[in-house]
Design a protein around this motif. Structure first.
Motif, PDB file in Angstrom:
ATOM      1  N   ASN A 113      50.145  38.762  46.871  1.00  0.00           N
ATOM      2  CA  ASN A 113      49.174  37.958  46.084  1.00  0.00           C
ATOM      3  C   ASN A 113      48.271  37.095  46.935  1.00  0.00           C
ATOM      4  O   ASN A 113      47.631  36.316  46.465  1.00  0.00           O
ATOM      5  N   ALA A 114      48.048  37.686  48.170  1.00  0.00           N
ATOM      6  CA  ALA A 114      47.266  36.841  49.126  1.00  0.00           C
ATOM      7  C   ALA A 114      46.590  37.763  50.070  1.00  0.00           C
ATOM      8  O   ALA A 114      47.230  38.804  50.519  1.00  0.00           O
ATOM      9  N   ILE A 115      45.288  37.373  50.679  1.00  0.00           N
ATOM     10  CA  ILE A 115      44.589  38.285  51.507  1.00  0.00           C
ATOM     11  C   ILE A 115      43.672  37.494  52.400  1.00  0.00           C
ATOM     12  O   ILE A 115      43.169  36.294  52.007  1.00  0.00           O
ATOM     13  N   ARG A 116      43.865  37.622  53.808  1.00  0.00           N
ATOM     14  CA  ARG A 116      42.863  36.766  54.784  1.00  0.00           C
ATOM     15  C   ARG A 116      41.975  37.804  55.273  1.00  0.00           C
ATOM     16  O   ARG A 116      42.393  38.938  55.682  1.00  0.00           O
ATOM     17  N   LEU A 117      40.773  37.497  55.108  1.00  0.00           N
ATOM     18  CA  LEU A 117      39.722  38.494  55.674  1.00  0.00           C
ATOM     19  C   LEU A 117      38.962  37.611  56.877  1.00  0.00           C
ATOM     20  O   LEU A 117      38.466  36.724  56.688  1.00  0.00           O
ATOM     21  N   ALA A 118      38.488  38.606  57.868  1.00  0.00           N
ATOM     22  CA  ALA A 118      37.561  37.957  58.737  1.00  0.00           C
ATOM     23  C   ALA A 118      36.009  38.351  58.362  1.00  0.00           C
ATOM     24  O   ALA A 118      35.830  38.830  57.220  1.00  0.00           O
ATOM     25  N   PRO A 119      35.146  37.369  58.739  1.00  0.00           N
ATOM     26  CA  PRO A 119      33.860  37.747  58.436  1.00  0.00           C
ATOM     27  C   PRO A 119      33.394  38.932  58.349  1.00  0.00           C
ATOM     28  O   PRO A 119      33.573  39.769  59.111  1.00  0.00           O
ATOM     29  N   GLY A 120      32.613  39.320  57.262  1.00  0.00           N
ATOM     30  CA  GLY A 120      32.070  40.795  57.077  1.00  0.00           C
ATOM     31  C   GLY A 120      33.292  41.704  56.530  1.00  0.00           C
ATOM     32  O   GLY A 120      32.885  42.730  56.198  1.00  0.00           O
ATOM     33  N   LYS A 121      34.458  41.133  56.412  1.00  0.00           N
ATOM     34  CA  LYS A 121      35.531  42.143  55.980  1.00  0.00           C
ATOM     35  C   LYS A 121      35.444  42.206  54.699  1.00  0.00           C
ATOM     36  O   LYS A 121      35.091  41.376  53.873  1.00  0.00           O
ATOM     37  N   THR A 122      36.257  43.352  54.214  1.00  0.00           N
ATOM     38  CA  THR A 122      36.397  43.416  52.587  1.00  0.00           C
ATOM     39  C   THR A 122      38.011  43.658  52.398  1.00  0.00           C
ATOM     40  O   THR A 122      38.574  44.468  53.134  1.00  0.00           O
ATOM     41  N   GLY A 123      38.532  43.582  51.271  1.00  0.00           N
ATOM     42  CA  GLY A 123      39.854  43.889  50.994  1.00  0.00           C
ATOM     43  C   GLY A 123      40.281  43.779  49.412  1.00  0.00           C
ATOM     44  O   GLY A 123      39.155  43.415  48.740  1.00  0.00           O
ATOM     45  N   GLU A 124      41.377  44.076  48.993  1.00  0.00           N
ATOM     46  CA  GLU A 124      41.629  43.780  47.442  1.00  0.00           C
ATOM     47  C   GLU A 124      43.164  43.592  47.317  1.00  0.00           C
ATOM     48  O   GLU A 124      43.970  43.730  48.289  1.00  0.00           O
ATOM     49  N   ILE A 125      43.000  43.046  46.084  1.00  0.00           N
ATOM     50  CA  ILE A 125      44.505  42.570  45.518  1.00  0.00           C
ATOM     51  C   ILE A 125      44.646  43.296  44.205  1.00  0.00           C
ATOM     52  O   ILE A 125      43.371  43.067  43.578  1.00  0.00           O
ATOM     53  N   VAL A 126      45.643  43.962  43.859  1.00  0.00           N
ATOM     54  CA  VAL A 126      45.783  44.689  42.476  1.00  0.00           C
ATOM     55  C   VAL A 126      46.973  43.766  41.966  1.00  0.00           C
ATOM     56  O   VAL A 126      48.110  43.848  42.407  1.00  0.00           O
ATOM     57  N   TRP A 127      46.609  43.253  40.861  1.00  0.00           N
ATOM     58  CA  TRP A 127      47.545  42.092  40.244  1.00  0.00           C
ATOM     59  C   TRP A 127      47.677  42.373  38.744  1.00  0.00           C
ATOM     60  O   TRP A 127      46.741  42.361  37.823  1.00  0.00           O
ATOM     61  N   LYS A 128      49.003  42.584  38.316  1.00  0.00           N
ATOM     62  CA  LYS A 128      49.219  42.592  36.753  1.00  0.00           C
ATOM     63  C   LYS A 128      49.566  41.282  36.375  1.00  0.00           C
ATOM     64  O   LYS A 128      50.572  40.308  36.871  1.00  0.00           O
ATOM     65  N   PHE A 129      49.026  40.598  35.320  1.00  0.00           N
ATOM     66  CA  PHE A 129      49.171  39.259  35.201  1.00  0.00           C
ATOM     67  C   PHE A 129      50.118  39.376  33.740  1.00  0.00           C
ATOM     68  O   PHE A 129      49.811  39.809  32.586  1.00  0.00           O
ATOM     69  N   THR A 130      51.550  38.889  33.905  1.00  0.00           N
ATOM     70  CA  THR A 130      52.532  39.025  32.827  1.00  0.00           C
ATOM     71  C   THR A 130      52.941  38.015  32.208  1.00  0.00           C
ATOM     72  O   THR A 130      53.615  38.276  31.232  1.00  0.00           O
ATOM     73  N   ASN A 131      52.325  36.914  32.684  1.00  0.00           N
ATOM     74  CA  ASN A 131      52.531  35.401  31.745  1.00  0.00           C
ATOM     75  C   ASN A 131      51.038  34.833  31.329  1.00  0.00           C
ATOM     76  O   ASN A 131      50.137  35.108  32.208  1.00  0.00           O
ATOM     77  N   ASP A 132      50.900  34.330  30.315  1.00  0.00           N
ATOM     78  CA  ASP A 132      49.683  33.580  30.075  1.00  0.00           C
ATOM     79  C   ASP A 132      49.981  32.155  30.457  1.00  0.00           C
ATOM     80  O   ASP A 132      50.829  31.742  30.919  1.00  0.00           O
ATOM     81  N   GLY A 133      48.558  31.555  30.670  1.00  0.00           N
ATOM     82  CA  GLY A 133      48.521  30.226  31.375  1.00  0.00           C
ATOM     83  C   GLY A 133      47.211  29.993  32.248  1.00  0.00           C
ATOM     84  O   GLY A 133      46.572  31.174  32.345  1.00  0.00           O
ATOM     85  N   VAL A 134      47.233  29.001  32.891  1.00  0.00           N
ATOM     86  CA  VAL A 134      46.187  28.811  33.936  1.00  0.00           C
ATOM     87  C   VAL A 134      46.684  28.641  35.517  1.00  0.00           C
ATOM     88  O   VAL A 134      47.671  27.982  35.535  1.00  0.00           O
ATOM     89  N   PHE A 135      46.447  29.705  36.246  1.00  0.00           N
ATOM     90  CA  PHE A 135      46.652  29.829  37.463  1.00  0.00           C
ATOM     91  C   PHE A 135      45.534  29.568  38.404  1.00  0.00           C
ATOM     92  O   PHE A 135      44.346  29.506  38.092  1.00  0.00           O
ATOM     93  N   LYS A 136      45.845  29.272  39.839  1.00  0.00           N
ATOM     94  CA  LYS A 136      44.856  29.129  40.834  1.00  0.00           C
ATOM     95  C   LYS A 136      44.626  30.207  41.695  1.00  0.00           C
ATOM     96  O   LYS A 136      45.359  31.034  41.883  1.00  0.00           O
ATOM     97  N   VAL A 137      43.109  30.279  42.316  1.00  0.00           N
ATOM     98  CA  VAL A 137      43.009  30.946  43.501  1.00  0.00           C
ATOM     99  C   VAL A 137      42.284  30.058  44.313  1.00  0.00           C
ATOM    100  O   VAL A 137      41.942  29.156  44.046  1.00  0.00           O
ATOM    101  N   ALA A 138      42.804  30.236  45.545  1.00  0.00           N
ATOM    102  CA  ALA A 138      42.430  29.181  46.734  1.00  0.00           C
ATOM    103  C   ALA A 138      42.223  29.983  48.026  1.00  0.00           C
ATOM    104  O   ALA A 138      43.085  30.929  48.434  1.00  0.00           O
ATOM    105  N   CYS A 139      41.428  29.100  48.964  1.00  0.00           N
ATOM    106  CA  CYS A 139      41.424  29.440  50.279  1.00  0.00           C
ATOM    107  C   CYS A 139      42.231  28.459  50.841  1.00  0.00           C
ATOM    108  O   CYS A 139      42.026  27.234  50.688  1.00  0.00           O
ATOM    109  N   LEU A 140      43.635  28.578  51.567  1.00  0.00           N
ATOM    110  CA  LEU A 140      44.322  27.648  52.085  1.00  0.00           C
ATOM    111  C   LEU A 140      44.234  27.720  53.842  1.00  0.00           C
ATOM    112  O   LEU A 140      45.104  26.939  54.350  1.00  0.00           O
ATOM    113  N   VAL A 141      43.065  28.132  54.445  1.00  0.00           N
ATOM    114  CA  VAL A 141      42.775  27.929  55.725  1.00  0.00           C
ATOM    115  C   VAL A 141      42.505  26.368  55.666  1.00  0.00           C
ATOM    116  O   VAL A 141      41.642  25.796  54.881  1.00  0.00           O
TER     117      VAL A 141
END
Length: 158
Positions: A113-141
């Protein structure tokens, strides 16, 4: 005291792995959902992470609406000049993780559920949302969340 801190760090690092259901015989999941199967994705959301000229750090977009049961591919690009993270979780878990990152800023992650990327890099997270509600996305650096690098994922019932 040092032993207690190390124990807390190890417990914090182990929690996402156990919660994701990857342990033998387990089928539990994180409240926010579970890693998805890319072949079952119904939508790709392109997210850019960057710093702004006025000192803010942002995700574009930073608010997402999905449906319960939906599998999403988050295609993430770091268009900034610093390393950034995209962490998806429930708010209390994000805040716990943020506190640990402030103490151990070089901590590496290997969570679905997390990815750290250096400048200019790309990546992906594939996620299935199994519950309703409000969740967070955040950069934790350290400092990035406080500079504005966070948002919400609203998961609506089907």
């Amino acid at each position: 005291m040092k032993t207690v801190l190390i124990g807390l760090l190890l417990a914090t690092l182990a929690t996402p792995v156990l919660a994701s259901g990857s342990h033998e015989g387990g089928h539990g999941e994180m409240t926010v959902g579970e890693p998805g199967d890319k072949s079952k994705a119904t939508q790709t959301v392109r997210v850019t992470m960057k710093e702004t000229d006025d000192g803010k750090m942002i995700f574009t977009p930073n608010n997402f609406k999905v449906r319960k049961g939906q599998t999403i591919v988050f295609a993430i690009k770091n268009a900034g000049e610093l390393d950034h993270e995209f962490v998806l979780d429930q708010e209390d878990k994000v805040m716990e993780h943020k506190a640990v990152m402030e103490k151990f800023p070089e901590m590496e992650h290997d969570d679905p559920n997390a990815i750290r990327l250096a400048p200019g890099k790309t990546g992906e997270i594939v996620w299935k949302f199994t519950n309703d509600g409000v969740f967070k996305v955040a950069c934790l650096v350290p400092g990035h969340y406080d500079a504005g690098m966070h948002g919400d994922v609203t998961v609506a019932k089907k």
